[in-house]
Design a protein around this motif. Structure first.
Motif, PDB file in Angstrom:
ATOM      1  N   ARG A   1       0.849  -1.191   0.000  1.00 36.13           N
ATOM      2  CA  ARG A   1       0.000   0.000   0.000  1.00 36.13           C
ATOM      3  C   ARG A   1       0.892   1.251   0.000  1.00 36.13           C
ATOM      4  O   ARG A   1       1.732   1.428   0.877  1.00 36.13           O
ATOM      5  CB  ARG A   1      -0.880  -0.038   1.252  1.00 36.13           C
ATOM      6  N   PHE A   2       0.682   2.081  -1.003  1.00 37.17           N
ATOM      7  CA  PHE A   2       1.527   3.264  -1.216  1.00 37.17           C
ATOM      8  C   PHE A   2       0.858   4.507  -0.625  1.00 37.17           C
ATOM      9  O   PHE A   2      -0.330   4.748  -0.844  1.00 37.17           O
ATOM     10  CB  PHE A   2       1.726   3.462  -2.724  1.00 37.17           C
ATOM     11  N   SER A   3       1.609   5.284   0.128  1.00 38.00           N
ATOM     12  CA  SER A   3       1.106   6.565   0.644  1.00 38.00           C
ATOM     13  C   SER A   3       2.028   7.680   0.178  1.00 38.00           C
ATOM     14  O   SER A   3       3.245   7.595   0.352  1.00 38.00           O
ATOM     15  CB  SER A   3       1.113   6.594   2.174  1.00 38.00           C
ATOM     16  N   LEU A   4       1.449   8.700  -0.401  1.00 33.27           N
ATOM     17  CA  LEU A   4       2.216   9.876  -0.795  1.00 33.27           C
ATOM     18  C   LEU A   4       2.035  10.940   0.281  1.00 33.27           C
ATOM     19  O   LEU A   4       0.910  11.376   0.552  1.00 33.27           O
ATOM     20  CB  LEU A   4       1.723  10.381  -2.153  1.00 33.27           C
ATOM     21  N   LEU A   5       3.149  11.340   0.904  1.00 36.93           N
ATOM     22  CA  LEU A   5       3.076  12.272   2.030  1.00 36.93           C
ATOM     23  C   LEU A   5       3.261  13.717   1.588  1.00 36.93           C
ATOM     24  O   LEU A   5       2.664  14.629   2.150  1.00 36.93           O
ATOM     25  CB  LEU A   5       4.131  11.925   3.089  1.00 36.93           C
TER      26      LEU A   5
END
Ligand SMILES: CC(C)(COP(=O)(O)OP(=O)(O)OC[C@H]1O[C@@H](n2cnc3c(N)ncnc32)[C@H](O)[C@@H]1OP(=O)(O)O)[C@@H](O)C(=O)NCCC(=O)NCCS
Length: 299
Positions: free
Chosen positions: A225-229
């Motif tokens: 699961r990818f999260s862009l901060l």
């Protein structure tokens, strides 16, 4: 309820960061109370130069109570708000219940008013502590959705290590020239918080897309699961170019700010856990579109 101030045995100091012992005492307070170490900030360009700490010190030079204000201009609904932030608010247990926190909070807010800041923001897990001073919680939303189709990058991203002098200089220069990550809610500069946040959470990855002159703060968990901060760039690259540059093809993505500059749309999801963002000033203004401040701006 503490009605009066009892500061027996303590000395009040304001604007004490230029004194190394004062700074070290604050680092120690935040380690003891919150378990976070802001000491490495000294190797990352130092504390925010606009910082204005308000502290009560004991006879041994320890900070008993503190709150710090700093300039934190941010974009809200397309307009830059000349705001201050409050951070590092804490009282050591033996000194609690004497009105010391109320005292430093009132001093800090008076200072913000005298400086002409039109708003003050802070993060807290105790919203009721600040309601008496006119703060109100702002609803926050992250975005989720399917990943865009990949685009062909001119070059792949490489990891950026803020502990390496050259990488730090590159990151600092991009932070200086960055565009707000969203027109709904975003900080405009706030380099010190971005830099220390790279150190406070070991799961945060920092990569640079040289062809786009962009730094990407992101996470990927074991399930992919990818999260862009955050994205630090004068021109924000599309999400498709970011994913291609990072050479990852997740099925779903999570974006921790309003993605209006990413060429991608996700569905807003209210942020239910964690600390609350509170705002004082600006009437009853709130983000028109669901939004949140990037976690890299969290303070
Ligand atoms: C929260 C904290 C700063 C309060 O310190 P303190 O010295 O006891 O505060 P004061 O004696 O100045 O009291 C200030 C006011 O806050 C209220 N208060 C104290 N603790 C509170 C809490 N946990 N939640 C809500 N209100 C609280 C007091 O009742 C008092 O109200 P009053 O002004 O109406 O009398 C201290 O307990 C602390 O450092 N906690 C851990 C770190 C933290 O939570 N920091 C602040 C949140 S970001």
């Amino acid at each position: 309820m503490a009605q009066r101030l009892d500061s027996t045995g303590l000395t009040f100091r304001q604007d004490y960061f230029s004194d190394p012992a004062g700074w070290a005492a604050l680092v120690c307070l935040l380690k003891d109370i919150f378990g976070i170490d802001i000491g490495p900030l000294q190797q990352l360009g130092g504390p925010d130069p606009t910082s204005m700490p308000f502290g009560w010190f004991d006879a041994e030079g320890e900070v008993a109570a503190n709150i710090s204000a700093f300039a934190l201009p941010f974009v809200l609904n397309g307009r830059i708000v000349h705001a201050a932030g409050l951070q590092s608010g804490a009282v050591r247990p033996p000194w609690r219940g004497r009105g010391l926190y109320r005292d430093v909070t009132v001093k800090a807010l008076d200072w913000c008013d005298r400086q002409g800041f039109e708003a003050v923001i802070l993060y807290t897990d105790k919203p009721s502590l600040y309601e008496a001073y006119g703060f109100r919680a702002i609803p926050l939303h992250r975005y989720e959705g399917t990943a865009p189709a990949p685009s062909t990058p001119a070059a792949l991203a490489r990891p950026l290590l803020p502990t390496h002098a050259e990488d730090l200089a590159r990151l600092q220069s991009l932070l200086k020239g960055r565009s707000p990550i969203s027109t709904s809610l975003a900080v405009t500069v706030n380099a010190a918080m971005f830099l220390i946040n790279t150190r406070l959470d070991p799961d945060i990855r920092i990569s640079v897309l040289e062809d786009r002159q962009a730094v990407i703060a992101w996470k990927i968990d074991e399930a992919g699961r990818f999260s862009l901060l955050d994205v630090v760039a004068a021109e924000i690259p599309p999400l498709a170019a970011i994913l291609s540059g990072l050479k990852i093809a997740p099925a779903f993505v999570e974006v921790l700010f309003r993605p209006d500059k990413l060429g991608w749309e996700g569905a807003p999801q209210p942020l239910e856990s964690g600390t609350r963002l509170m705002l004082r000033g600006l009437g009853d203004a709130t983000p028109i579109f669901p939004a949140m401040l990037s976690p890299m701006a969290e303070f």
